[in-house]
Design an enzyme around this catalytic site. Structure first.
Site, PDB file in Angstrom:
ATOM      1  N   GLU A   1       0.826  -1.213   0.000  1.00 52.33           N
ATOM      2  CA  GLU A   1       0.000   0.000   0.000  1.00 52.33           C
ATOM      3  C   GLU A   1       0.860   1.263   0.000  1.00 52.33           C
ATOM      4  OE1 GLU A   1       1.573   0.082   3.804  1.00 52.33           O
ATOM      5  OE2 GLU A   1       0.647  -1.649   2.854  1.00 52.33           O
ATOM      6  N   ASP A   2       2.069   1.190   0.563  1.00 54.78           N
ATOM      7  CA  ASP A   2       2.934   2.362   0.625  1.00 54.78           C
ATOM      8  C   ASP A   2       3.312   2.839  -0.777  1.00 54.78           C
ATOM      9  OD1 ASP A   2       4.377   0.079   0.076  1.00 54.78           O
ATOM     10  OD2 ASP A   2       5.728   0.261   1.785  1.00 54.78           O
ATOM     11  N   ASN A   3       3.800   1.913  -1.589  1.00 56.96           N
ATOM     12  CA  ASN A   3       4.191   2.285  -2.947  1.00 56.96           C
ATOM     13  C   ASN A   3       2.989   2.647  -3.802  1.00 56.96           C
ATOM     14  OD1 ASN A   3       5.106   1.398  -5.962  1.00 56.96           O
ATOM     15  ND2 ASN A   3       6.856   2.106  -4.766  1.00 56.96           N
TER      16      ASN A   3
END
Length: 453
Positions: free
Chosen positions: A271-273
């Site tokens: 989810e971060d990227n």
């Protein structure tokens, strides 16, 4: 006299190989040079000494699950930030989680810091980190959010310097191309005090080749390249996006059924990227690194843990950026040295042994220099032999691990198994092969439970 066709092909291949070799060296040297400029001098932010009513408020979200290594010390660095206007929200899915005793002790120790515990998750997708953060995300008092993993520690001035980059006066909140900064992130720097082989190899990887390429790619800023150990962004920006590579209608013409904000990313494992990609492509706003690192504590990692951790993220990257993942082996030191030595031998009759000797000598020197820049001090002499062995093992294992990752779609994270789908989406895996069952039986959760009496 016409050249034989096979000679023309060999010449063309050698020219392409030499260009590729030199290009990768240029990127490596850029990462080394930028690491020197960015991390060897970390000035104190003027925001660190300003009163709370003159600086932007920040909500620090720390998702927790179990007892990560150095959990107390990592969480304490959040309480010690030299910044006058922040709150800390600790997210725990299970009210019986063992991390709660550590958090309560810290809240008692630092009563002057606004901090609270939010228990219970909202299952909005398959990503357990998102499910854990949803309530904290909704209850955060400030627009600027700093999402910080539980196994990460930071310097006292990290928050103030990150807000500087996000809002100014550093570059007036814009990157060198004049586009607004929407996300500030920090390069991971692995710390391991125990000599388990997996931990040492992970440390050698993150602190040299990974950091070098991470800094270089973010300097070039061709596209989004973000690791989510420590990310600072605005909730108001996140509420404007609906998913990766979808142009948002900022005039409000999107379908009301489209999910926005953190919920929209619960179907992705990375989810971060994916969040960073969406901010970049949907809103056409950029990211930047501050001059701080995210100290990532890696302890008790076995060789198997290291291998399957790398396999997991290669499979995630393959689902998100297939072309870059397919080219990845050609960027690694061993394969690259073979390309370079063969090309230079054909074009300029340079002995292969000479190219290999020069390649590995300079590659190691650059990696040690990157380590020194991030650590803020040279590596101790008594630890260099162990580090060198771990570094060599990482380089030799890169291609076999990549090949293993190409042979499957399942990944394991926090004790759960997922199947990678297109665009980086995941679903819970429903079947288990004999090979996977064997390895899953050897895996453990990414935290250490307390011994029970």
């Amino acid at each position: 006299m016409a050249q034989p066709p096979d000679l023309d092909v060999s010449y063309a291949a050698s020219v392409i190989g030499a260009i590729w070799y030199l290009a990768l060296w240029a990127i490596s040297l850029l990462g080394c040079w930028e690491s020197r400029k960015r991390y060897r001098c970390r000035p104190r932010s003027p925001l660190a000494s300003k009163p709370s009513n003159t600086v932007p408020g920040v909500s620090i979200l720390r998702p927790l699950k179990g007892l990560d290594a150095n959990l107390y010390e990592n969480l304490e660095t959040t309480f010690l930030q030299e910044y006058s206007n922040f709150e800390i929200l600790f997210s725990v899915a299970d009210e019986r989680d063992q991390a709660l005793s550590v958090v309560r002790e810290l809240i008692t120790k630092y009563p002057q810091v606004k901090a609270k515990i939010i228990t219970g998750e909202e299952v909005v997708g398959v990503n357990p980190k998102i499910n854990n953060l949803i309530r904290s995300y909704g209850q955060a008092a400030h627009d600027i959010l700093w999402i910080l993993d539980s196994n990460v520690g930071v310097d006292r001035g990290t928050l103030a310097r990150a807000v500087d980059v996000l809002t100014g006066p550093y570059s007036q909140g814009h990157n060198r191309l004049g586009k607004p900064i929407a996300l500030v992130h920090h390069v991971p720097f692995a710390v391991s005090s125990r000599s388990t082989i997996g931990s040492r190899i992970e440390e050698a990887f993150l602190n040299t080749n990974h950091a070098k390429m991470y800094v270089a790619l973010n300097t070039l800023a061709w596209d989004s390249c973000v690791v989510g150990k420590s990310n600072l962004y605005r909730r108001s920006d996140l509420e404007r996006v609906t998913g990766p590579h979808k142009k948002a209608n900022t005039r409000g013409g999107d379908s009301p059924e489209q999910e926005r904000g953190l919920r929209a990313f619960a179907r992705y494992l990375a989810e971060d990227n994916t969040i960073a990609n969406s901010l970049w492509h949907e809103l056409d706003i950029r990211h930047d690194l501050s001059c701080d690192i995210a100290r990532n504590v890696v302890e008790n990692m076995t060789l198997s843990d290291y291998i399957w951790r790398r396999v997991r993220w290669i499979r995630v990257r393959r689902a998100m950026v297939l072309a870059a993942t397919l080219l990845e082996p050609l960027t690694e030191s061993v394969v690259l040295s073979l390309i370079g030595s063969a090309s230079l031998r054909f074009l300029f009759s340079v002995p292969i042994w000479a190219t290999l000797l020069a390649h590995y000598s300079f590659w190691l020197f650059v990696d040690f220099d990157v380590y020194t820049s991030l650590a803020g001090q040279p590596m101790p002499w008594d630890g260099r032999s162990q580090f060198l062995a771990a570094w060599a093992a990482r380089e030799l294992m890169a291609l076999p691990i990549w090949l293993l990752a190409m042979c499957g779609n399942d990944v394991t994270w926090r004790g759960e198994r997922y199947t990678m789908l297109k665009n980086g989406e995941v679903e819970k895996a429903t079947s288990t092969t004999g090979w996977t069952r064997f390895w899953l039986s050897r895996r453990r959760d990414d935290y250490e439970p307390l011994a029970t009496m």
